[in-house]
Enzyme design. Structure first.
Site, PDB file in Angstrom:
ATOM      1  N   ASP A   1     -23.544   9.804 -20.028  1.00  0.00           N
ATOM      2  CA  ASP A   1     -23.289   8.865 -21.109  1.00  0.00           C
ATOM      3  C   ASP A   1     -24.476   7.897 -21.115  1.00  0.00           C
ATOM      4  O   ASP A   1     -24.560   6.996 -20.281  1.00  0.00           O
ATOM      5  CB  ASP A   1     -21.966   8.137 -20.834  1.00  0.00           C
ATOM      6  CG  ASP A   1     -21.734   6.967 -21.783  1.00  0.00           C
ATOM      7  OD1 ASP A   1     -22.628   6.670 -22.596  1.00  0.00           O
ATOM      8  OD2 ASP A   1     -20.661   6.352 -21.688  1.00  0.00           O
TER       9      ASP A   1
ATOM     10  N   GLN B   1     -26.197   3.211 -23.026  1.00  0.00           N
ATOM     11  CA  GLN B   1     -26.927   1.991 -22.663  1.00  0.00           C
ATOM     12  C   GLN B   1     -28.298   2.284 -22.075  1.00  0.00           C
ATOM     13  O   GLN B   1     -29.057   1.350 -21.824  1.00  0.00           O
ATOM     14  CB  GLN B   1     -26.115   1.147 -21.650  1.00  0.00           C
ATOM     15  CG  GLN B   1     -24.785   0.659 -22.147  1.00  0.00           C
ATOM     16  CD  GLN B   1     -24.892  -0.338 -23.310  1.00  0.00           C
ATOM     17  OE1 GLN B   1     -25.953  -0.893 -23.579  1.00  0.00           O
ATOM     18  NE2 GLN B   1     -23.796  -0.543 -24.010  1.00  0.00           N
TER      19      GLN B   1
ATOM     20  N   CYS C   1     -14.405  -2.120 -22.985  1.00  0.00           N
ATOM     21  CA  CYS C   1     -13.958  -0.715 -22.930  1.00  0.00           C
ATOM     22  C   CYS C   1     -14.034  -0.149 -21.518  1.00  0.00           C
ATOM     23  O   CYS C   1     -14.328   1.044 -21.335  1.00  0.00           O
ATOM     24  CB  CYS C   1     -14.741   0.164 -23.901  1.00  0.00           C
ATOM     25  SG  CYS C   1     -14.462  -0.251 -25.613  1.00  0.00           S
TER      26      CYS C   1
ATOM     27  N   HIS D   1     -16.963   4.167 -19.408  1.00  0.00           N
ATOM     28  CA  HIS D   1     -16.502   3.591 -20.680  1.00  0.00           C
ATOM     29  C   HIS D   1     -15.285   4.410 -21.155  1.00  0.00           C
ATOM     30  O   HIS D   1     -15.183   5.599 -20.863  1.00  0.00           O
ATOM     31  CB  HIS D   1     -17.651   3.726 -21.686  1.00  0.00           C
ATOM     32  CG  HIS D   1     -17.457   3.021 -22.982  1.00  0.00           C
ATOM     33  ND1 HIS D   1     -16.714   3.550 -24.006  1.00  0.00           N
ATOM     34  CD2 HIS D   1     -17.925   1.835 -23.430  1.00  0.00           C
ATOM     35  CE1 HIS D   1     -16.740   2.714 -25.042  1.00  0.00           C
ATOM     36  NE2 HIS D   1     -17.463   1.661 -24.715  1.00  0.00           N
TER      37      HIS D   1
ATOM     38  N   LYS E   1     -27.250   1.108 -31.198  1.00  0.00           N
ATOM     39  CA  LYS E   1     -27.630   0.282 -30.039  1.00  0.00           C
ATOM     40  C   LYS E   1     -29.131   0.333 -29.800  1.00  0.00           C
ATOM     41  O   LYS E   1     -29.625  -0.153 -28.791  1.00  0.00           O
ATOM     42  CB  LYS E   1     -26.896   0.771 -28.781  1.00  0.00           C
ATOM     43  CG  LYS E   1     -25.377   0.580 -28.847  1.00  0.00           C
ATOM     44  CD  LYS E   1     -24.740   1.018 -27.557  1.00  0.00           C
ATOM     45  CE  LYS E   1     -23.256   1.284 -27.670  1.00  0.00           C
ATOM     46  NZ  LYS E   1     -22.434   0.099 -27.782  1.00  0.00           N
TER      47      LYS E   1
END
Ligand code: PMP
Length: 435
Positions: free
Chosen positions: A228, A231, A393, A151, A254
């Site tokens: 990261d 998600q 992104c 991202h 999220k």
């Protein structure tokens, strides 16, 4: 028998799902919204006559009543600044805000609140490490290893830190199937590698990356690894010890939490060694005209008045998700994503990105032949189906895929099989319209 077992596992004991999705949906009044009216009259209902099918959860998820109530209770009952006041409201706010750090630590398997820094979002958590650690530690001759599926929050940040420090920034190839090329990773990570920064679940391809394997590669070369997890933490059980990561970041919005709150997990000894990223009130212990000393972790990295209500909201979101169970949320997501993938593939004229099968996160990015993703999204919007269109992104990854944009449907705990059917019907209509 195996097939029956699989169906049973997916559809669960209520005959439909692993948990009572309809009952859970009642906690999200926004899911009952109708859309189609003029956005200028947002929420007033004028012209809104199409049921909403919300499939843009990878961008932001909705907030259940218990989380809204926790935030509202904070403002109604004990709103005050933290850490400064002796008065009762400030103490109550401080306890709730500090305990929110404990809840996060428990949720991701961190040793304690000293390893949990609250930030604005995932992006800020990455910038914190890039500035506080990267500017100090990196120089010419060093390298940072990312992947082609990062991202922009990671890619742009390390790219710019690379330019400022002279460190080389390298990218692990993504295979044609949308997986990380681990052989290439083993080639790129060398004795000059200082940091490996990788997305856990790709927000475009849905790929679930083998972070543990990459952590071993990094540590074998005395490099650090940053996951990261924007998600992954919302959608599956994540344990920082099991993954073997040094840093990990995610965002509250999220995962049923509010906007304005993100998390940086960092190993205590690393955070201890790092200099602050932001200076000011709340993060200091002693200040003179000549110099200053810093508060203990994690407060050293939380300068100024923090996002108190959002921290309280994040803790409530974690409680909510844990009640459903992260294993069941993952199974639910897997089921919806696999179903959507298969149905889109069966439509014909649809290119789907990322690995097939159940080895993916709960999202599917795709393009319909001859229809620009933005047009597709706009037509789907007419059917009440909210998806995302664009580069998500990940512009360089889209360049590699040979497309400027893609459409992305992403699922969460409250989505249903019927909503996937509504997506498929709307995509079919759009395809036929343009044909
Ligand atoms: N990384 C990934 C994989 C993401 O999906 C996102 C959000 N799209 C981010 C980082 C950035 O999250 P935020 O905008 O909350 O900082």
């Amino acid at each position: 028998m195996l097939l029956f077992g699989t169906i049973y596992l997916i559809m669960g004991v209520q005959g439909q799902y692993l948990f009572d999705v309809e009952a859970l949906r009642a906690d999200f009044p926004i899911l009952d919204r109708r859309v189609g009216g003029d956005p200028e009259t947002a929420g007033e209902g004028e012209g809104d006559d199409t049921p909403l099918v919300y499939l843009d959860n990878a961008a932001t998820s909705h907030t259940p009543d218990p989380v809204v109530d926790a935030i509202s209770d904070y403002y109604r009952s004990y709103n005050a600044n933290v850490h400064r006041g002796i008065h009762q409201l400030s103490q109550e706010a401080s306890v709730a805000y500090e305990e929110a750090h404990d809840a996060v630590a428990d949720f991701v398997g961190a040793a304690g609140r000293e390893e949990v820094v609250f930030t604005k979002n995932t992006t800020e958590a990455m910038n914190l490490v890039a500035y506080a650690w990267g500017l100090e530690e990196l120089g010419p001759g060093d390298n940072v290893v990312l992947s082609e599926m990062e991202h922009h929050a990671s890619l742009v940040t390390w790219q710019q830190i690379g330019k400022r420090t002279g460190a080389d920034v390298r990218f692990i190839d993504v295979t044609d199937e949308g997986r990380l090329d681990t052989d290439h990773a083993a080639e790129l990570i060398d004795d000059d590698t200082e940091m490996v920064s990788l997305v856990h679940v790709s927000n475009t391809l849905g790929t679930v990356n083998p972070i543990g394997q990459l952590a071993d590669l990094a540590h074998d070369r005395d490099a650090l690894i940053f996951a990261d997890a924007a998600q992954s933490v919302p959608t599956r059980p994540v344990d920082v010890e099991d993954l073997g990561v040094d840093f990990l970041a995610f965002s509250g919005h999220k995962m049923c939490g509010p906007t304005g709150i993100g998390v940086l997990y960092g190993r205590e000894e690393l955070l201890d060694e790092m200099q602050p990223y932001l200076y000011g009130g709340d993060m200091i212990r002693r200040v003179s005209f000549e110099d200053s000393t810093w508060e203990d972790l994690p407060w050293k990295f939380e300068a100024g008045t923090p996002s108190i209500a959002q921290g309280v909201g994040l803790a409530a979101a974690i409680e909510y998700l844990e009640e459903v169970g992260m294993d069941r949320i993952q199974a639910h997501e897997d089921m919806l994503a696999e179903y959507a993938y298969d149905e889109l593939a069966a439509l014909g004229g649809v290119d789907i990105y990322g690995p097939p099968g159940d080895d993916r996160g709960g999202l599917v990015a795709f393009n319909v032949d001859g229809v620009h993703a933005h047009d597709l999204s706009s037509i789907l919007n007419d059917y009440g189906v909210a998806i995302r269109a664009g580069d998500h992104c990940t512009q360089p990854l889209h360049d590699e895929m040979g497309v400027a944009a893609s459409a992305r449907a992403s699922f969460y705990v409250y989505n249903t099989v019927e909503e996937v059917d509504a997506l498929i019907d709307a995509v079919r209509e759009a395809r036929d319209l343009f044909a």
